[in-house]
Design an enzyme around this catalytic site. Structure first.
Site, PDB file in Angstrom:
ATOM      1  CB  VAL A  31     -16.858  30.613  35.042  1.00 46.66           C
ATOM      2  CG1 VAL A  31     -17.327  29.364  34.301  1.00 46.66           C
ATOM      3  CG2 VAL A  31     -16.060  31.504  34.095  1.00 46.66           C
ATOM      4  N   PRO A  38     -13.530  27.369  48.976  1.00 49.90           N
ATOM      5  CG  PRO A  38     -11.228  27.253  49.254  1.00 49.90           C
ATOM      6  CD  PRO A  38     -12.309  26.989  48.242  1.00 49.90           C
ATOM      7  CB  ALA A  54     -11.065  33.462  50.583  1.00 49.22           C
ATOM      8  N   GLY A  55     -13.039  32.433  48.043  1.00 50.98           N
ATOM      9  CA  GLY A  55     -13.130  32.365  46.585  1.00 50.98           C
ATOM     10  C   GLY A  55     -14.517  32.617  46.035  1.00 50.98           C
ATOM     11  CG  ASP A  73     -11.164  28.244  28.841  1.00 51.96           C
ATOM     12  OD1 ASP A  73     -11.745  28.325  27.745  1.00 51.96           O
ATOM     13  OD2 ASP A  73     -10.109  28.839  29.101  1.00 51.96           O
TER      14      ASP A  73
END
Length: 261
Positions: free
Chosen positions: A33, A53, A55-56, A119
């Site tokens: 998104v 981060p 990793a995301g 959302d």
């Protein structure tokens, strides 16, 4: 008397084209998104900072970071990310943490920074619609947060109905307007109204395909008719510009059966 005027239909949103060029926008998150939001912002020439981060980050956002299309802050969101000195014009969140998202939204409300919490319609100052893009042409379909996938389907149907080359035709109209303003640079109300009225006639009288075929010589010939307030046909303009080009050709014949220009 009431029947003469449009009826008010509450529950909508004000759809506007937000000029975000060169303004600072904060995106919290780095998934799919967020990637879509980032692309929309970059297309609008915003200065984008992504807080997430490493990793995301998904592959697309990681690519944007590597190409220095966005600034990346390798950590979770902190209040200092929206402090007044940062001049943040807009905040978008796309993280799987409702509590953190609400907390960010509250920070933005306190600082009067427009925010979109992915959302979560009640925590959105604005919505993203489904957008069709063709050069300068942008068409957005919004369901006000009710049905994004339906909006996408409607957008595709509208796009399929548009003639091929519509965006190019609109770009030519923009160039023609700039050439007209350069030739007739008056800034008074009467000057502006005359230019607008003449351009409206051109757009009404000409087919979009013909507008897309205009080149610099055609535009110069068309603009020359502004002073007489006339709008000749595309065929007349193309013929006149062709005759001028032909008159400027130097023919060099050496006596041989063939000839060269």
């Amino acid at each position: 008397m009431p029947d003469e005027f449009p009826q008010v239909q509450g529950g909508g949103s004000l759809i506007v084209a937000w000029q975000i060029k060169n303004k600072n926008v904060l995106v919290v998150g780095g998934g799919e998104v967020a990637a879509g939001r980032i692309l929309s912002l970059l297309n609008a020439d915003a200065r984008v900072t992504v807080v997430c981060p490493s990793a995301g980050l998904n592959a697309e956002v990681r690519y944007r970071v590597s190409q220095r299309q966005v600034t990346h802050i390798d950590r979770v969101f902190l209040p200092l990310d929206v402090e007044p000195t940062k001049n943040v014009a807009m905040v978008l969140t796309a993280i799987d943490d409702p509590i953190a998202s609400t907390r960010i939204w509250k920070y933005c409300k306190k600082l009067k920074i427009p925010a979109n919490i992915a959302d979560v319609p009640p925590e959105c100052d604005f919505y993203f619609g489904s957008v069709h893009r063709d050069g300068p042409l942008q068409i957005m379909v919004s369901t006000n947060g009710n049905g994004p996938r339906i909006a996408a389907a409607i957008r595709r149907r509208i796009a399929d109905m548009l003639p091929q080359g519509t965006g190019a035709s609109i770009a030519k109209v923009g160039l023609l307007r700039r050439k007209l303003r350069k030739k007739v640079p008056g800034t008074g109300t009467e000057d502006i109204q005359r230019r607008m009225a003449w351009m409206s006639r051109v757009c009404d009288d000409w087919e979009a395909d013909d507008l897309g075929e205009l080149d610099d010589e055609d535009m110069a010939e068309l603009v020359s008719h502004f002073e007489t307030s006339s709008v000749p046909s595309f065929e007349d303009i193309r013929l006149k510009s062709w005759e001028k080009r032909k008159a400027g050709v130097v023919w060099d014949w050496d006596g041989s059966p063939g000839f060269a220009i």
